[in-house]
Scaffold this active site. Structure first.
Site, PDB file in Angstrom:
ATOM      1  N   HIS A 193      -9.216  -0.578   2.375  1.00  7.96           N
ATOM      2  CA  HIS A 193      -9.997  -0.280   3.581  1.00  7.96           C
ATOM      3  C   HIS A 193     -11.236  -1.161   3.699  1.00  7.96           C
ATOM      4  O   HIS A 193     -12.300  -0.706   4.071  1.00  7.96           O
ATOM      5  CB  HIS A 193     -10.371   1.207   3.626  1.00  7.96           C
ATOM      6  CG  HIS A 193      -9.176   2.091   3.450  1.00  7.96           C
ATOM      7  ND1 HIS A 193      -8.230   2.257   4.428  1.00  7.96           N
ATOM      8  CD2 HIS A 193      -8.767   2.828   2.388  1.00  7.96           C
ATOM      9  CE1 HIS A 193      -7.281   3.070   3.982  1.00  7.96           C
ATOM     10  NE2 HIS A 193      -7.578   3.426   2.754  1.00  7.96           N
ATOM     11  N   ASP A 240       0.848  -1.188   0.000  1.00  8.26           N
ATOM     12  CA  ASP A 240       0.000   0.000   0.000  1.00  8.26           C
ATOM     13  C   ASP A 240       0.882   1.235   0.000  1.00  8.26           C
ATOM     14  O   ASP A 240       2.013   1.205   0.502  1.00  8.26           O
ATOM     15  CB  ASP A 240      -0.930   0.024   1.216  1.00  8.26           C
ATOM     16  CG  ASP A 240      -2.125   0.957   1.015  1.00  8.26           C
ATOM     17  OD1 ASP A 240      -2.416   1.328  -0.145  1.00  8.26           O
ATOM     18  OD2 ASP A 240      -2.763   1.329   2.008  1.00  8.26           O
TER      19      ASP A 240
END
Length: 149
Positions: A119, A8
């Site tokens: 998320h 990420d």
């Protein structure tokens, strides 16, 4: 031995301070990587996370599955866009420095990309996000992103 890499990237503003986070898994082994930069973009950090994960592998020819929430990175490979960019010497494209670095290490392994929604409570992706954000916020240790302009 198969390797799983979660990646990420994050930036606080785009451009702005940014960071990447990587979790490498292989059997019982786990390694985490992160680093922050003074001025960069989210796309650069997403791509750099993948590069750093692959560069951390000690042997060539590994079977690697990379999980990323970056459609920019995943689609560039899975849809073959990178090969077109290579043919045109990245004319009109951003981040050629990182794409060339990526391609160099990518060729040394058997890599499969899987896009995952960010998320969404995927444990290791959430860990990468926390690593990336913490690195971006660590003002005392931010580095220059040499290729950012």
């Amino acid at each position: 031995m198969d390797i799983t890499i979660y990646t990420d990237g994050a930036s606080r503003g785009n451009p702005g301070p940014g960071g990447y986070g990587v979790v490498l898994l292989s059997g019982i082994y786990r390694k985490e990587l992160s680093e922050g930069f003074k001025m960069t973009t989210n796309n650069r950090m997403e791509l750099l996370a993948v590069i750093k994960g692959l560069e951390a592998l000690k042997k060539d020819g590994m079977n690697v599955t990379i999980y990323s929430d970056s459609q920019y990175v995943v689609n560039s490979i899975e849809k073959g866009w990178l090969y077109g960019w290579l043919k045109t010497n990245f004319k009109g494209k951003k981040n050629p420095d990182l794409w060339l670095r990526f391609f160099d290490v990518y060729k040394r392994h058997n890599v499969k990309f899987i896009w995952i929604k960010g998320h969404n409570e995927t444990k290791e992706n959430e860990r990468c996000d926390r690593l990336a954000v913490a690195a971006a916020l660590d003002k005392a240790n931010l580095k220059d992103d040499e290729g950012f302009s």
